[in-house]
Design a protein around this motif. Structure first.
Motif, short mmCIF file in Angstrom:
data_model
loop_
_atom_site.label_atom_id
_atom_site.label_comp_id
_atom_site.label_asym_id
_atom_site.label_seq_id
_atom_site.Cartn_x
_atom_site.Cartn_y
_atom_site.Cartn_z
N VAL A 13 0.83 -1.18 0.00
CA VAL A 13 0.00 0.00 0.00
C VAL A 13 0.88 1.26 0.00
O VAL A 13 1.89 1.31 0.73
CB VAL A 13 -0.95 0.00 1.23
N PRO A 14 0.58 2.26 -0.83
CA PRO A 14 1.38 3.49 -0.83
C PRO A 14 1.39 4.16 0.55
O PRO A 14 0.35 4.25 1.20
CB PRO A 14 0.68 4.37 -1.87
N ILE A 15 2.56 4.61 0.98
CA ILE A 15 2.72 5.26 2.28
C ILE A 15 3.39 6.62 2.08
O ILE A 15 4.45 6.70 1.45
CB ILE A 15 3.58 4.41 3.24
N ILE A 16 2.75 7.66 2.60
CA ILE A 16 3.37 8.99 2.64
C ILE A 16 3.70 9.29 4.10
O ILE A 16 2.81 9.29 4.96
CB ILE A 16 2.44 10.07 2.08
N ASN A 36 9.27 -8.29 -4.02
CA ASN A 36 8.61 -7.51 -2.96
C ASN A 36 8.95 -6.02 -3.04
O ASN A 36 9.38 -5.39 -2.07
CB ASN A 36 9.00 -8.05 -1.57
N LEU A 37 8.74 -5.44 -4.24
CA LEU A 37 8.95 -4.00 -4.40
C LEU A 37 7.81 -3.22 -3.77
O LEU A 37 6.67 -3.69 -3.73
CB LEU A 37 9.04 -3.64 -5.89
N THR A 38 8.12 -2.04 -3.28
CA THR A 38 7.06 -1.15 -2.81
C THR A 38 6.33 -0.58 -4.02
O THR A 38 6.77 -0.75 -5.16
CB THR A 38 7.64 0.02 -1.99
N SER A 39 5.23 0.11 -3.78
CA SER A 39 4.45 0.69 -4.87
C SER A 39 5.29 1.64 -5.72
O SER A 39 5.28 1.57 -6.95
CB SER A 39 3.24 1.44 -4.29
N THR A 40 6.03 2.53 -5.08
CA THR A 40 6.84 3.49 -5.82
C THR A 40 7.99 2.80 -6.54
O THR A 40 8.30 3.14 -7.69
CB THR A 40 7.39 4.58 -4.88
N GLU A 41 8.60 1.81 -5.91
CA GLU A 41 9.68 1.07 -6.56
C GLU A 41 9.17 0.37 -7.82
O GLU A 41 9.84 0.37 -8.86
CB GLU A 41 10.29 0.07 -5.59
N PHE A 42 7.98 -0.22 -7.73
CA PHE A 42 7.40 -0.89 -8.90
C PHE A 42 7.15 0.11 -10.02
O PHE A 42 7.39 -0.18 -11.19
CB PHE A 42 6.11 -1.61 -8.52
N GLY A 90 10.57 1.72 3.08
CA GLY A 90 9.50 1.40 2.14
C GLY A 90 8.49 2.50 1.92
O GLY A 90 7.46 2.28 1.27
N ALA A 91 8.73 3.70 2.46
CA ALA A 91 7.80 4.80 2.21
C ALA A 91 7.87 5.22 0.75
O ALA A 91 8.91 5.09 0.10
CB ALA A 91 8.15 6.00 3.10
N ASP A 92 6.74 5.70 0.21
CA ASP A 92 6.68 6.11 -1.19
C ASP A 92 6.94 7.60 -1.37
O ASP A 92 7.37 8.03 -2.43
CB ASP A 92 5.30 5.77 -1.77
N ASP A 93 6.66 8.38 -0.33
CA ASP A 93 6.90 9.82 -0.39
C ASP A 93 7.09 10.32 1.03
O ASP A 93 6.81 9.60 2.01
CB ASP A 93 5.71 10.53 -1.07
N TYR A 94 7.55 11.54 1.16
CA TYR A 94 8.00 12.07 2.45
C TYR A 94 7.68 13.55 2.50
O TYR A 94 8.15 14.31 1.66
CB TYR A 94 9.51 11.84 2.55
N ILE A 95 6.86 13.98 3.43
CA ILE A 95 6.48 15.39 3.55
C ILE A 95 6.88 15.90 4.93
O ILE A 95 6.56 15.28 5.94
CB ILE A 95 4.97 15.58 3.33
#
Length: 234
Positions: A72-75, A153-159, A93-98
């Motif tokens: 699942v995408p994680i910000i 086992n890639l994360t959403s952003t890695e995929f 494994g986070a997809d973005d960082y704010i």
């Protein structure tokens, strides 16, 4: 879209929830890390907004636990602004960082960009293909990758990054181009976020990440994928 907000500051929760509901998204709130991991295991979320500073389990521990169960995408939200903290979050494994304080318009824009890229990839790629004489198998429909028969086992952003690269083998993508293709906006800074995602992908798909075969670097220009779809699948 069903979003789980994991944040122990009620004021931030309420602002996020208000904006998200106004966008027509479903929202659930959680202020405890262990409970957040349990909730994710029990039901399907389309996105998780995860604060790093939580009582009990830290955001890092929650992210690690969730990644064992799903992509699942994680910000991540955090008041830690140092680059090493960003890299650490992406490594987990986070997809973005704010970084706090943030503008709600930016948060909403990033979510829409993430959603748009996911929809585009799903619509454009619904087949199963192989590379490198069958050593790598990519299922664009389920977003799963097998390398030598084992899940990557890639994360959403890695995929999504890998998907962009393999759709045009041999094409060199700069850090800025990859950021735009995957996240919907061009990075701000030196591009270390993209580099870290590439490093994580290599660790998961390459036999020797220090001497990569699938994704290589052209110094001063960017990254490229080196294999075409196996013969008979074009």
């Amino acid at each position: 879209m069903n979003i789980l907000i994991v944040e122990d500051e009620s004021a931030i929760c309420n602002v996020l929830k208000s904006y998200f509901l106004n966008e027509g998204w479903e929202v659930e709130l959680c202020n405890d890390g262990a409970e957040a991991a349990r909730m994710n295991a029990m039901q399907k979320f389309d996105l998780i907004i995860l604060d790093l500073m939580l009582p009990g389990w830290s955001g890092e521990e929650v992210c690690r636990a969730i990644r064992k169960e799903s992509n699942v995408p994680i910000i991540m939200l955090t008041s830690k602004a140092e680059e090493k903290d960003t890299i650490h979050g992406l490594n987990l494994g986070a997809d973005d960082y704010i970084t706090k304080p943030f503008r709600m318009k930016e948060v909403v824009a990033r979510i829409y960009a993430l959603q748009r890229r996911m929809n585009m990839l799903s619509a454009a790629n619904d087949v199963l293909v192989t590379f490198n004489n069958g050593k790598m198998l990519v299922n664009f429909e389920t977003k799963e990758i097998l390398v030598n028969g084992k899940p990557a086992n890639l994360t959403s952003t890695e995929f999504k990054i890998l998907s962009v690269l393999i759709k045009r083998p041999g094409k060199i993508y700069s850090r800025s181009d990859l950021s735009y293709e995957v996240l919907g906006y061009r990075f701000i800074g030196d591009g270390r976020t993209v580099d870290m995602h590439i490093k994580n992908i290599r660790r998961k798909i390459e036999e020797d990440p220090r001497t990569p075969a699938y994704i290589t670097t052209k110094v001063g220009e960017g990254y490229r994928f080196n294999f075409h779809v196996d013969e008979g699948q074009q």
